[in-house]
Design an enzyme around this catalytic site. Structure first.
Site, PDB file in Angstrom:
ATOM      1  N   LEU A  79       0.759  -1.118   0.047  1.00  0.00           N
ATOM      2  CA  LEU A  79       0.048  -0.039   0.112  1.00  0.00           C
ATOM      3  C   LEU A  79       0.874   1.105   0.009  1.00  0.00           C
ATOM      4  O   LEU A  79       1.760   1.297   0.685  1.00  0.00           O
ATOM      5  CB  LEU A  79      -0.821   0.007   1.264  1.00  0.00           C
ATOM      6  N   GLU A 108     -10.361   0.545   7.561  1.00  0.00           N
ATOM      7  CA  GLU A 108     -10.029  -0.797   8.406  1.00  0.00           C
ATOM      8  C   GLU A 108      -8.355  -0.321   9.260  1.00  0.00           C
ATOM      9  O   GLU A 108      -7.871   0.582   8.783  1.00  0.00           O
ATOM     10  CB  GLU A 108      -9.656  -1.827   7.452  1.00  0.00           C
ATOM     11  N   LYS A 110      -5.098  -1.153  10.517  1.00  0.00           N
ATOM     12  CA  LYS A 110      -3.802  -1.708   9.851  1.00  0.00           C
ATOM     13  C   LYS A 110      -3.011  -2.652  10.915  1.00  0.00           C
ATOM     14  O   LYS A 110      -2.314  -1.909  11.650  1.00  0.00           O
ATOM     15  CB  LYS A 110      -3.082  -0.706   9.091  1.00  0.00           C
ATOM     16  N   ARG A 131       3.896 -13.430   2.490  1.00  0.00           N
ATOM     17  CA  ARG A 131       4.241 -12.312   1.223  1.00  0.00           C
ATOM     18  C   ARG A 131       5.247 -12.499   0.612  1.00  0.00           C
ATOM     19  O   ARG A 131       5.267 -12.469  -0.410  1.00  0.00           O
ATOM     20  CB  ARG A 131       3.952 -11.096   1.734  1.00  0.00           C
TER      21      ARG A 131
HETATM   22  C1  LIG Z   1      -5.857  -4.058  -0.510  1.00  0.00           C
HETATM   23  O1  LIG Z   1      -4.563  -4.597  -0.084  1.00  0.00           O
HETATM   24  C2  LIG Z   1      -4.226  -4.414   1.271  1.00  0.00           C
HETATM   25  N1  LIG Z   1      -5.352  -4.192   1.989  1.00  0.00           N
HETATM   26  C3  LIG Z   1      -5.122  -4.120   3.495  1.00  0.00           C
HETATM   27  N2  LIG Z   1      -6.036  -4.251   4.475  1.00  0.00           N
HETATM   28  C4  LIG Z   1      -5.642  -4.030   5.688  1.00  0.00           C
HETATM   29  N3  LIG Z   1      -6.837  -3.797   6.348  1.00  0.00           N
HETATM   30  N4  LIG Z   1      -4.493  -4.131   6.210  1.00  0.00           N
HETATM   31  C5  LIG Z   1      -3.437  -4.501   5.194  1.00  0.00           C
HETATM   32  N5  LIG Z   1      -2.204  -4.350   5.761  1.00  0.00           N
HETATM   33  C6  LIG Z   1      -3.538  -4.295   3.989  1.00  0.00           C
HETATM   34  N6  LIG Z   1      -2.519  -4.582   3.201  1.00  0.00           N
HETATM   35  C7  LIG Z   1      -2.879  -4.493   1.743  1.00  0.00           C
HETATM   36  C8  LIG Z   1      -1.770  -4.676   0.779  1.00  0.00           C
END
Ligand SMILES: COc1nc2nc(N)nc(N)c2nc1C
Length: 309
Positions: A79, A108, A110, A131
């Site tokens: 991200l 959300e 993290k 990953r």
């Molecule tokens: C759509 O991609 C992602 N979504 C995510 N969502 C949450 N809650 N936490 C992350 N670490 C996360 N990481 C990625 C690459």
């Protein structure tokens, strides 16, 4: 005997699901342990009657020399980050420039752990991986099976790959470091390192002792093939399948609402049972995610706001 073994599998699955996935225990730990020991004894006396998804099958016997490399069917992206309000405003401006004003975000937590990918074929957990570099990860199925929050069999016999974060709850981290201090061992710096170290163990028994958990937050590939057209809906679908997903998520219509959500968790994250290092903001509907697309390494329809270190 078969009947009692089937009944114990059913009960332990129900109780385990309530405790590890819903975080809402329905029986005392002592009751769970007593039933588990009864099942272990019956299985030892009748190995041919062991269910493949029996809770006793979570901790494999073999210590491996190393981990196989596996190539993800769909790359596990990273991200892009936002560190302040200006970054968030810029992200929001670009989103509106591309898809207009009729959309909503999903925010959300993290989780500060390590990203994992879980593959299920006809509802059965068949492969788990780290990953890695996003394209190739390490196959750690045996260690991931020891995480009780990870279902060995889904409620529907479907074939799906999901992504999530494996993490060590704060309480498990404190207990682990206290033990290591008593044994004169080096302490883990933080729960993320402890979780990563636990999943890199070559002996699943050690991984099992670390009491890790997980939250699932995405699927690999297209949601549309499951008849789902948005991320929030996907998370509900994953919960219905038996996956743990983090309930502290919220739909936001404006970036101001996103910032209020960030403000709330900046204050309240010390009260969470696990560490978080930020807030993930995603455009909800898949059609709009597709319009925004991806850069070389991350989606344009999502951003991770990182808390100040
Ligand atoms: C759509 O991609 C992602 N979504 C995510 N969502 C949450 N809650 N936490 C992350 N670490 C996360 N990481 C990625 C690459």
């Amino acid at each position: 005997i078969e009947q009692r073994i089937a009944e114990l599998n059913k009960l332990l699955h129900e109780y385990g699901y309530a405790y590890y996935v819903l975080d809402k225990p329905v029986v005392a730990d002592s009751v769970y342990d007593q039933l588990l020991h009864e099942l272990i004894a019956l299985e030892e006396a009748n190995p041919s009657l062991i269910f493949p998804d029996s809770p006793t099958q979570r901790v494999g016997g073999t210590v491996v020399e190393g981990f196989k490399k596996v190539t993800h069917d769909y790359p596990m992206l990273s991200l892009s980050n936002a560190f302040n309000e200006a970054d968030l405003q810029e992200f929001d401006r670009k989103v509106r420039q591309a898809i207009g004003d009729h959309f909503s975000y999903v925010c959300e937590l993290k989780i500060d752990g390590l990203a994992i990918s879980l593959k299920y074929e006809n509802g059965v957990f068949v492969q788990g991986a780290t990953r890695g570099d996003g394209v190739v990860g390490e196959e750690i199925t045996a260690n991931l099976k020891t995480i009780h929050a990870i279902p060995l069999r889904l409620k529907e016999p479907i074939t799906i790959e999901v992504r999530g974060e494996a993490y060590m709850p704060k309480k498990s981290f404190e207990k682990l470091n206290a033990q290591r201090a008593d044994n004169g061992e080096e302490l883990f710096a933080n729960p993320r390192n402890a979780a990563a170290g636990s999943l890199r163990q070559l002996d699943p028994k050690i991984a099992a002792s670390r009491q890790l958990s997980t939250f699932i937050y995405a699927i690999g590939g297209d949601g549309e093939i499951y008849g789902i057209d948005g991320h929030a809906e996907m998370l509900d679908y994953l919960e219905d399948l038996g996956f743990p997903s983090n309930k502290e998520r919220q739909r936001c219509s404006t970036i101001e609402e996103v910032m209020a959500f960030i403000e709330h968790w900046t204050e309240n994250r010390p009260h969470l049972a696990y560490e978080i290092d930020g807030i993930v903001i995603k455009v909800d509907r898949y059609a709009q995610q597709d319009e925004l697309g991806y850069t070389a390494k991350s989606p344009r329809w999502a951003i991770a706001y990182k808390f100040p270190a």
